[in-house]
Enzyme design. Structure first.
Site, PDB file in Angstrom:
ATOM      1  N   HIS A 199       0.763  -1.261  -0.108  1.00 55.99           N
ATOM      2  CA  HIS A 199      -0.130  -0.169  -0.023  1.00 55.99           C
ATOM      3  C   HIS A 199       0.926   1.180  -0.039  1.00 55.99           C
ATOM      4  CE1 HIS A 199      -3.080  -2.511   0.441  1.00 55.99           C
ATOM      5  NE2 HIS A 199      -3.812  -1.949  -0.160  1.00 55.99           N
ATOM      6  N   ARG A 306     -10.901   3.506  -1.180  1.00 61.18           N
ATOM      7  CA  ARG A 306     -10.396   2.550   0.037  1.00 61.18           C
ATOM      8  C   ARG A 306     -10.351   3.359   1.273  1.00 61.18           C
ATOM      9  NH1 ARG A 306      -5.998   1.385  -3.945  1.00 61.18           N
ATOM     10  NH2 ARG A 306      -5.511  -0.871  -3.925  1.00 61.18           N
ATOM     11  N   ARG A 342     -15.537   1.142  -0.886  1.00 65.64           N
ATOM     12  CA  ARG A 342     -15.381  -0.134  -0.202  1.00 65.64           C
ATOM     13  C   ARG A 342     -15.574  -0.040   0.907  1.00 65.64           C
ATOM     14  NH1 ARG A 342      -9.830  -3.089  -1.096  1.00 65.64           N
ATOM     15  NH2 ARG A 342      -8.866  -1.360   0.222  1.00 65.64           N
ATOM     16  N   GLU A 441     -11.125 -11.200  -3.923  1.00 62.80           N
ATOM     17  CA  GLU A 441      -9.611 -11.282  -3.812  1.00 62.80           C
ATOM     18  C   GLU A 441      -9.315 -12.458  -3.069  1.00 62.80           C
ATOM     19  OE1 GLU A 441      -9.024  -7.438  -2.012  1.00 62.80           O
ATOM     20  OE2 GLU A 441     -10.740  -7.606  -0.618  1.00 62.80           O
ATOM     21  N   ASN A 464      -4.545  -7.584  -6.447  1.00 53.56           N
ATOM     22  CA  ASN A 464      -3.391  -7.538  -5.503  1.00 53.56           C
ATOM     23  C   ASN A 464      -3.507  -8.734  -4.660  1.00 53.56           C
ATOM     24  OD1 ASN A 464      -3.131  -5.249  -6.996  1.00 53.56           O
ATOM     25  ND2 ASN A 464      -3.907  -3.901  -5.266  1.00 53.56           N
ATOM     26  N   ASP A 465      -4.736  -8.999  -3.879  1.00 54.47           N
ATOM     27  CA  ASP A 465      -4.687 -10.005  -2.733  1.00 54.47           C
ATOM     28  C   ASP A 465      -5.013 -11.163  -3.626  1.00 54.47           C
ATOM     29  OD1 ASP A 465      -4.228  -8.799  -0.574  1.00 54.47           O
ATOM     30  OD2 ASP A 465      -6.253  -7.515  -0.609  1.00 54.47           O
ATOM     31  N   ARG A 475       2.515  -9.671  -0.235  1.00 52.53           N
ATOM     32  CA  ARG A 475       2.546  -8.676  -1.302  1.00 52.53           C
ATOM     33  C   ARG A 475       3.593  -7.642  -0.615  1.00 52.53           C
ATOM     34  NH1 ARG A 475      -3.481  -6.177  -1.237  1.00 52.53           N
ATOM     35  NH2 ARG A 475      -2.616  -4.192  -2.042  1.00 52.53           N
ATOM     36  N   CYS A 512     -10.097  -4.005  -9.858  1.00 51.89           N
ATOM     37  CA  CYS A 512      -9.484  -2.865  -9.210  1.00 51.89           C
ATOM     38  C   CYS A 512      -8.210  -2.888  -8.540  1.00 51.89           C
ATOM     39  CB  CYS A 512     -10.601  -2.193  -8.400  1.00 51.89           C
ATOM     40  SG  CYS A 512     -10.842  -3.547  -7.008  1.00 51.89           S
TER      41      CYS A 512
HETATM   42  C1  PEP Z   1      -6.735  -5.612  -4.250  1.00 47.70           C
HETATM   43  O1  PEP Z   1      -6.350  -6.525  -3.222  1.00 47.70           O
HETATM   44  O2  PEP Z   1      -6.398  -5.780  -5.495  1.00 47.70           O
HETATM   45  C2  PEP Z   1      -7.264  -4.474  -3.849  1.00 47.70           C
HETATM   46  C3  PEP Z   1      -7.785  -3.466  -4.861  1.00 47.70           C
HETATM   47  O3  PEP Z   1      -7.401  -4.090  -2.680  1.00 47.70           O
HETATM   48  P1  PEP Z   1      -6.013  -3.609  -1.701  1.00 47.70           P
HETATM   49  O4  PEP Z   1      -5.095  -3.199  -2.606  1.00 47.70           O
HETATM   50  O5  PEP Z   1      -6.543  -2.299  -1.095  1.00 47.70           O
HETATM   51  O6  PEP Z   1      -6.021  -4.617  -0.787  1.00 47.70           O
HETATM   52 MG    MG Z   2      -7.162  -6.144  -1.308  1.00 49.89          MG
END
Ligand code: PEP
Ligand code: MG
Length: 588
Positions: A199, A306, A342, A441, A464-465, A475, A512
């Site tokens: 993040h 977020r 979200r 995710e 991402n997750d 990550r 996303c």
């Molecule tokens: C993801 O996990 O791809 C996502 C968009 O949420 P975050 O990156 O905030 O976990």
């Molecule tokens: Mg996520």
């Protein structure tokens, strides 16, 4: 190669985290430990210790007030109350008196005495089963750290007060550090830890700060003041760049500038393929004031807000009224385009210091997001009510993060219904037909997407997750960053399952995660049938241009081929071929 004034140029390879080129002297932020040693004080010097203590309290107060102002600017809210609880701690007469009494009695250094007294307060408050008092314990802990650092002559976050343009070099920064740092002075960021989807990296991209992460221990030997250059496109930190390197980068910047200039003209155009398929191209935001960038880059709304970043550097969540104001303002600014809010995704690498979950061994697998909300109904309901109320006559949708199965979705929807009934009883208006979706995710959710699709209005895939959990890579860990492979055959299959399940049930599906902003993968995502892509605002023009140059026929063919390939590298190669054929200059 000779660098500036005879120094040898040195190149450190990391992970590209935020595009762009930055030059300037580096500022090294080194983490010092706050060990407090005990030492004896001569009785004659006790008054000096008291004076030191008083000065540290005054200094802490000033820092908190400055921080308060910085946060208010960062989150765009005029809420002066954010750090009030911290200010109360520095003014707590009972605590101060006890320190002074103990100082006289024990005759040792004041930082040691203060730490002992404060720790005792924290322990007894944490044991009481009252959320308010537990929060007070957190406030005291936070303020204690600050006061002790001031007594030791260390600044709390030294980089926050650097008032010259610089490249910030650190072992690691939290997403809150990144959000609150002095954006006017930080030209670039170089970190030992982190990966593209941490993040901190996402935040740096949102703020448009060229960044390189995952440099391992490259920054260990660097010194403040050394001239450097960051190449955020290729993940390079160049120390003592030579004249030749600087000229090379002048040329790269000129070319990038020309492309950016051309892309700004796309602002008013649609993200439609050359054979006529329109893809909704929206942007992700973490802070309300990023809406400016969403509009400036011609995104079709916000695909992921977020909201956990509202928690930024505060120990209490914003109230329903405060959230309502923020959501309403953002929704009005992007209307008639959608704002997808979200619900809180606290945990993981986000703001865990403030999170009640405490020290978890595996925060990414822990008590976060929907799991946390379903057990903290007061917090969850305040947010749901604020979202529902903010949705009148604008285009607001909401989604739940980290859904792993049906029970969580059903329970979440049930709580939304409860909130609606309450609002109805109170006579508060809200939009009854507000679309509710889930983030896909967690691999279990992707695999049972056909069952989830019957219960909700849309899916938004958090790659991402999804990649983190499917490939089993943390990550934020730079050691395994190379295993973050969106082109992994299993990921391609999971994405296809989710998209097909959505469409078979008549709902729309978007992406996303950061993959949505990587133009190498635009053909793959289009071919998989994604209806929406939501990327960091600064990447929107690039993705739009890529979409406009592609045909659906070519994208669908790519997916058919990709599904037959057996390695990430083979899939990536095919994706690269299609991207190169259609928009080579965007890739360079
Ligand atoms: C993801 O996990 O791809 C996502 C968009 O949420 P975050 O990156 O905030 O976990
Ligand atoms: Mg996520």
């Amino acid at each position: 190669m000779n660098g500036d004034r005879g120094h040898q140029e040195k190149r450190c390879q990391g992970v590209p985290a935020s595009p762009g080129i930055a030059r300037g002297p580096i500022h090294v932020f080194s983490i010092e430990t706050d060990d407090v040693v005990k030492y004896h004080i001569d009785p004659a010097h006790v008054p000096d210790e008291i004076a030191r203590f008083e000065n540290a309290l005054i200094q802490t107060r000033v820092q908190i007030l400055e921080m308060q102002q910085r946060i208010a600017e960062a989150i765009g809210a005029k809420d002066a109350g954010i750090f009030d609880a911290h200010l109360l701690v520095v003014e707590d007469q009972t605590l101060i008196d006890e320190v002074l009494r103990k100082l006289e009695a024990d005759q040792c250094n004041v930082e040691f005495v203060f730490q002992e007294v404060a720790n005792r307060y924290v322990e007894s408050l944490s044991r009481i089963d009252d959320p308010y008092l537990r929060e007070r314990a957190l406030d005291i802990q936070d303020v204690t750290r600050r006061v002790i650092r001031n007594l030791q002559g260390k600044s709390p976050r030294p980089f926050l007060s650097v008032d010259q343009p610089h490249i910030l070099v650190a072992h690691n920064l939290t997403p809150s550090d990144t959000a609150t740092m002095n954006r006017d002075q930080v030209r670039g960021l170089a970190l030992d830890l982190g990966s593209r989807t941490s993040h901190t990296a996402i935040m740096a991209r949102s703020l448009g700060i060229p960044s390189v992460v995952g440099l391992h221990d490259a920054t260990e030997s660097l010194e403040t003041g050394t001239p450097a250059l960051i190449d955020g496109y290729h993940g390079l930190l160049i120390i003592h760049p030579s004249e030749e390197t600087l000229r090379e980068y002048d040329e790269i910047e000129r070319q990038k500038g020309a492309i950016a200039e051309r892309l700004t003209h796309l602002r008013e155009t649609k993200s439609t393929t050359s054979d006529g398929r329109h893809i909704v191209l929206s942007a992700n935001i973490e802070l309300p004031d990023e809406v400016d960038a969403v509009l400036a880059n011609g995104a079709e709304g916000v695909g992921l807000y977020r909201t956990e970043f509202l928690y930024l550097n505060r120990t209490t969540l914003p109230s329903e009224a405060e959230q309502f104001e923020i959501y309403r303002t953002v929704a009005q600014r992007v209307a008639p385009n959608p704002l997808i809010i979200r619900t809180l995704d606290l945990g993981g690498d986000k703001l865990s210091e403030n999170n009640e979950s405490g020290d978890e061994l595996n925060p990414f697998l822990g008590w976060r997001a929907i799991r946390f909300c379903l057990e903290n109904l007061e917090i969850f309901k305040a947010q749901l009510r604020a979202i529902l109320r903010a949705s009148v006559n604008v285009n607001v949708k909401m989604m739940f993060p980290m859904i792993s199965g049906l029970d969580e979705v059903r329970r979440g929807l049930q709580i939304v219904d409860e909130c609606k009934s309450e609002l109805r009883r109170e006579g508060s208006p809200f939009h009854d037909g507000l679309e509710i979706g889930v983030m896909i995710e967690v691999p279990t959710a992707a695999i049972m997407a056909d069952l989830l699709a019957r219960e909700v209005d849309f899916f938004s895939i958090g790659t991402n997750d999804l990649i983190q959990y499917s490939v089993a890579i943390d990550r934020t860990n730079e050691r395994v960053a190379h295993l973050y492979q969106p082109s992994h055959p299993s990921i391609v299959r999971l994405l296809k399952m989710v998209a097909d399940a959505a469409h078979a049930n008549g709902i729309w599906v978007g992406v996303c995660g950061e993959m949505a902003g990587e133009i190498l993968f635009t053909p793959l995502l289009l071919g998989l049938g994604m209806d929406e892509l939501s990327a960091g605002a600064s990447l929107v023009p690039l993705v739009k241009n890529a979409v406009q140059r592609l045909t659906m026929t070519e994208c669908v063919n790519l997916v058919e081929e990709a599904l037959l390939l057996d390695t990430s590298a083979a899939v990536l190669e095919r994706c690269t071929e299609v991207a190169r054929r259609n928009y080579p200059e965007l890739l360079s």
